[in-house]
Each structure stands twice: as structure tokens, then as C-alpha cells.
Design a protein around this motif. Structure first.
Motif, PDB file in Angstrom:
ATOM      1  N   SER A   1      60.349  74.795 -38.642  1.00  0.00           N
ATOM      2  CA  SER A   1      60.620  74.300 -37.294  1.00  0.00           C
ATOM      3  C   SER A   1      61.705  73.239 -37.358  1.00  0.00           C
ATOM      4  O   SER A   1      61.776  72.441 -38.290  1.00  0.00           O
ATOM      5  N   ALA A   2      62.556  73.225 -36.350  1.00  0.00           N
ATOM      6  CA  ALA A   2      63.698  72.322 -36.336  1.00  0.00           C
ATOM      7  C   ALA A   2      63.291  70.867 -36.138  1.00  0.00           C
ATOM      8  O   ALA A   2      64.070  69.973 -36.355  1.00  0.00           O
ATOM      9  N   GLY A   3      62.076  70.599 -35.720  1.00  0.00           N
ATOM     10  CA  GLY A   3      61.638  69.236 -35.489  1.00  0.00           C
ATOM     11  C   GLY A   3      61.995  68.801 -34.081  1.00  0.00           C
ATOM     12  O   GLY A   3      62.755  69.443 -33.377  1.00  0.00           O
ATOM     13  N   TYR A   4      61.480  67.644 -33.681  1.00  0.00           N
ATOM     14  CA  TYR A   4      61.674  67.165 -32.318  1.00  0.00           C
ATOM     15  C   TYR A   4      63.099  66.685 -32.137  1.00  0.00           C
ATOM     16  O   TYR A   4      63.652  65.977 -32.953  1.00  0.00           O
ATOM     17  N   ASP A   5      63.705  67.082 -31.053  1.00  0.00           N
ATOM     18  CA  ASP A   5      65.066  66.700 -30.735  1.00  0.00           C
ATOM     19  C   ASP A   5      65.121  66.426 -29.246  1.00  0.00           C
ATOM     20  O   ASP A   5      64.603  67.194 -28.451  1.00  0.00           O
ATOM     21  N   GLU A   6      65.763  65.339 -28.863  1.00  0.00           N
ATOM     22  CA  GLU A   6      65.809  64.984 -27.451  1.00  0.00           C
ATOM     23  C   GLU A   6      66.553  66.005 -26.613  1.00  0.00           C
ATOM     24  O   GLU A   6      66.395  66.063 -25.410  1.00  0.00           O
ATOM     25  N   ASP A   7      67.405  66.829 -27.225  1.00  0.00           N
ATOM     26  CA  ASP A   7      68.169  67.819 -26.477  1.00  0.00           C
ATOM     27  C   ASP A   7      67.385  69.091 -26.213  1.00  0.00           C
ATOM     28  O   ASP A   7      67.886  69.993 -25.569  1.00  0.00           O
ATOM     29  N   MET A   8      66.159  69.185 -26.723  1.00  0.00           N
ATOM     30  CA  MET A   8      65.368  70.391 -26.511  1.00  0.00           C
ATOM     31  C   MET A   8      64.964  70.472 -25.051  1.00  0.00           C
ATOM     32  O   MET A   8      64.711  69.465 -24.406  1.00  0.00           O
ATOM     33  N   ASP A   9      64.896  71.681 -24.541  1.00  0.00           N
ATOM     34  CA  ASP A   9      64.592  71.856 -23.135  1.00  0.00           C
ATOM     35  C   ASP A   9      63.598  72.986 -22.942  1.00  0.00           C
ATOM     36  O   ASP A   9      62.907  73.386 -23.876  1.00  0.00           O
ATOM     37  N   PHE A  10      63.518  73.485 -21.746  1.00  0.00           N
ATOM     38  CA  PHE A  10      62.550  74.515 -21.401  1.00  0.00           C
ATOM     39  C   PHE A  10      62.740  75.770 -22.247  1.00  0.00           C
ATOM     40  O   PHE A  10      61.763  76.396 -22.648  1.00  0.00           O
ATOM     41  N   GLU A  11      63.985  76.135 -22.551  1.00  0.00           N
ATOM     42  CA  GLU A  11      64.230  77.314 -23.390  1.00  0.00           C
ATOM     43  C   GLU A  11      63.622  77.122 -24.772  1.00  0.00           C
ATOM     44  O   GLU A  11      63.083  78.061 -25.351  1.00  0.00           O
ATOM     45  N   ASP A  12      63.713  75.896 -25.293  1.00  0.00           N
ATOM     46  CA  ASP A  12      63.113  75.606 -26.593  1.00  0.00           C
ATOM     47  C   ASP A  12      61.592  75.735 -26.516  1.00  0.00           C
ATOM     48  O   ASP A  12      60.956  76.220 -27.442  1.00  0.00           O
ATOM     49  N   LEU A  13      61.034  75.298 -25.420  1.00  0.00           N
ATOM     50  CA  LEU A  13      59.588  75.410 -25.227  1.00  0.00           C
ATOM     51  C   LEU A  13      59.167  76.876 -25.216  1.00  0.00           C
ATOM     52  O   LEU A  13      58.192  77.264 -25.865  1.00  0.00           O
ATOM     53  N   ILE A  14      59.922  77.703 -24.519  1.00  0.00           N
ATOM     54  CA  ILE A  14      59.628  79.144 -24.477  1.00  0.00           C
ATOM     55  C   ILE A  14      59.773  79.737 -25.872  1.00  0.00           C
ATOM     56  O   ILE A  14      58.927  80.519 -26.321  1.00  0.00           O
ATOM     57  N   SER A  15      60.829  79.349 -26.584  1.00  0.00           N
ATOM     58  CA  SER A  15      61.044  79.849 -27.936  1.00  0.00           C
ATOM     59  C   SER A  15      59.884  79.457 -28.855  1.00  0.00           C
ATOM     60  O   SER A  15      59.409  80.273 -29.650  1.00  0.00           O
ATOM     61  N   CYS A  16      59.425  78.217 -28.730  1.00  0.00           N
ATOM     62  CA  CYS A  16      58.286  77.766 -29.535  1.00  0.00           C
ATOM     63  C   CYS A  16      57.037  78.580 -29.200  1.00  0.00           C
ATOM     64  O   CYS A  16      56.287  78.963 -30.086  1.00  0.00           O
ATOM     65  N   GLN A  17      56.822  78.833 -27.918  1.00  0.00           N
ATOM     66  CA  GLN A  17      55.649  79.619 -27.525  1.00  0.00           C
ATOM     67  C   GLN A  17      55.734  81.023 -28.103  1.00  0.00           C
ATOM     68  O   GLN A  17      54.741  81.576 -28.578  1.00  0.00           O
ATOM     69  N   GLN A  18      56.927  81.619 -28.094  1.00  0.00           N
ATOM     70  CA  GLN A  18      57.084  82.953 -28.666  1.00  0.00           C
ATOM     71  C   GLN A  18      56.813  82.929 -30.168  1.00  0.00           C
ATOM     72  O   GLN A  18      56.187  83.838 -30.713  1.00  0.00           O
ATOM     73  N   GLN A  19      57.275  81.887 -30.835  1.00  0.00           N
ATOM     74  CA  GLN A  19      57.029  81.767 -32.270  1.00  0.00           C
ATOM     75  C   GLN A  19      55.533  81.584 -32.533  1.00  0.00           C
ATOM     76  O   GLN A  19      54.993  82.167 -33.473  1.00  0.00           O
ATOM     77  N   ILE A  20      54.868  80.800 -31.701  1.00  0.00           N
ATOM     78  CA  ILE A  20      53.419  80.621 -31.842  1.00  0.00           C
ATOM     79  C   ILE A  20      52.715  81.964 -31.680  1.00  0.00           C
ATOM     80  O   ILE A  20      51.814  82.308 -32.450  1.00  0.00           O
ATOM     81  N   ASN A  21      53.136  82.739 -30.691  1.00  0.00           N
ATOM     82  CA  ASN A  21      52.530  84.061 -30.472  1.00  0.00           C
ATOM     83  C   ASN A  21      52.738  84.968 -31.681  1.00  0.00           C
ATOM     84  O   ASN A  21      51.811  85.660 -32.115  1.00  0.00           O
ATOM     85  N   ARG A  22      53.966  84.973 -32.235  1.00  0.00           N
ATOM     86  CA  ARG A  22      54.234  85.793 -33.430  1.00  0.00           C
ATOM     87  C   ARG A  22      53.357  85.349 -34.594  1.00  0.00           C
ATOM     88  O   ARG A  22      52.765  86.173 -35.288  1.00  0.00           O
ATOM     89  N   LEU A  23      53.282  84.034 -34.792  1.00  0.00           N
ATOM     90  CA  LEU A  23      52.480  83.523 -35.910  1.00  0.00           C
ATOM     91  C   LEU A  23      50.992  83.804 -35.706  1.00  0.00           C
ATOM     92  O   LEU A  23      50.288  84.129 -36.661  1.00  0.00           O
ATOM     93  N   THR A  24      50.528  83.696 -34.486  1.00  0.00           N
ATOM     94  CA  THR A  24      49.129  84.000 -34.203  1.00  0.00           C
ATOM     95  C   THR A  24      48.832  85.459 -34.524  1.00  0.00           C
ATOM     96  O   THR A  24      47.807  85.777 -35.143  1.00  0.00           O
ATOM     97  N   ASN A  25      49.730  86.343 -34.131  1.00  0.00           N
ATOM     98  CA  ASN A  25      49.559  87.766 -34.452  1.00  0.00           C
ATOM     99  C   ASN A  25      49.583  87.989 -35.959  1.00  0.00           C
ATOM    100  O   ASN A  25      48.791  88.783 -36.496  1.00  0.00           O
ATOM    101  N   GLU A  26      50.478  87.305 -36.650  1.00  0.00           N
ATOM    102  CA  GLU A  26      50.561  87.458 -38.106  1.00  0.00           C
ATOM    103  C   GLU A  26      49.296  86.938 -38.768  1.00  0.00           C
ATOM    104  O   GLU A  26      48.782  87.554 -39.705  1.00  0.00           O
TER     105      GLU A  26
END
Length: 159
Positions: free
Chosen positions: A113-138
């Protein structure tokens, strides 16, 4: 209002024009104040939303870290079970053995994970959720594979 030659107007006409200009100026000042208040309220709302999104993003990153750690532990357990059951002939329980290449290549496609960055936005949140879903499935898939190898190990021990 364009530049006018005032010599053609009477004093009364000039006063009427002046009053109209004052009224319009007052209306525009009032409108400007309203817009400034709306702007400040919008800025405050945006700041609050950003704070909420950043907090959610941090939570998702923690969740991703935990899932990655769990995935690693499951892969390690799976490898141990596979090594313990190498002496058992495949297919004794009628189930096909899962391929090892899926485990070996999985880790290379998913970086840290890239770590917390102040420039992260809603797209990053969606991307993180997708990664969580992939990891949960794995993780679910790995748990299933661990169960498969446990059954093979039990069959090997009882044989």
C-alpha cells in the motif's frame, strides 16, 4: 453604463440615474455578500468531506494491511501443508490439487500500500475498497485450499 454627455440631461434626470445606479450597486453588494457566504459554507463542507474521506482511506489501508498479513499467513500454512502431504498420492480423496503457480504469482501483482497521502481522494478510497475486495476473495480461496490440503493430510495419515 457607457460614458454619457451629461450636458443634455437635466438635474432631475441625473438624480434619477444616480439613484438607480446606487440601488443597483447596493443590490450587487448584497449579492456579492450572499455569494461569499455560500463560498465559505462550501469550503467548510469540502473540508469536512475531505476529513471523512481521509479517515475512511486510513481505515481501508489498515484493513488492506491486515488482509495482506492474513493472506501471507495462509499462504505459509498452505505451503507447510503441501510439503507435509507431498508423500500422499494426489487424487486419493477425488479432489484435484490446486496449482501452485497461482500462489507464486499472486504476490507479484499486488504491491504494498502506498501509505497515507494528503492528496488521496475519493478515487483512492474506491481503489482501496477494490483491493480489499480482491484480498478478501483471495483469503477465502486460500482458506478453501488450506482445507483441501488438511483433508489430504488426514487421508495420508490414516493410510
Amino acid at each position: 453604463m457607457p460614458h454619457m454627455d451629461l450636458s443634455h440631461y437635466t438635474t432631475r434626470e441625473i438624480e434619477v440615474i444616480h439613484r438607480k445606479i446606487k440601488i443597483e450597486n447596493k443590490r450587487l453588494k448584497h449579492r456579492c455578500s450572499e455569494l461569499e457566504e455560500k463560498y465559505e459554507a462550501s469550503e467548510l463542507q469540502i473540508t469536512q468531506i475531505l476529513t471523512i474521506y481521509r479517515h475512511q482511506l486510513q481505515q481501508k489501508e489498515v484493513e488492506i494491511s491486515l488482509l495482506k498479513a492474513r493472506e501471507g499467513a495462509l499462504q505459509e500454512e498452505l505451503l507447510k501443508l503441501q510439503q507435509a502431504t507431498q508423500a500422499v498420492p494426489l487424487g486419493t480423496d477425488g479432489a484435484p490439487a490446486p496449482t501452485e503457480s497461482s500462489y507464486a504469482t499472486y504476490g507479484t501483482h499486488h504491491g504494498a500500500s502506498a501509505g497515507y497521502d494528503e492528496d488521496m481522494d475519493f478515487e483512492d478510497l474506491i481503489s482501496c475498497q477494490q483491493q480489499i475486495n480482491r484480498l478478501t476473495n483471495e483469503v477465502s480461496r486460500l482458506q478453501s485450499d488450506v482445507g483441501h490440503w488438511r483433508r489430504i493430510a488426514q487421508v495420508g495419515e490414516s493410510a
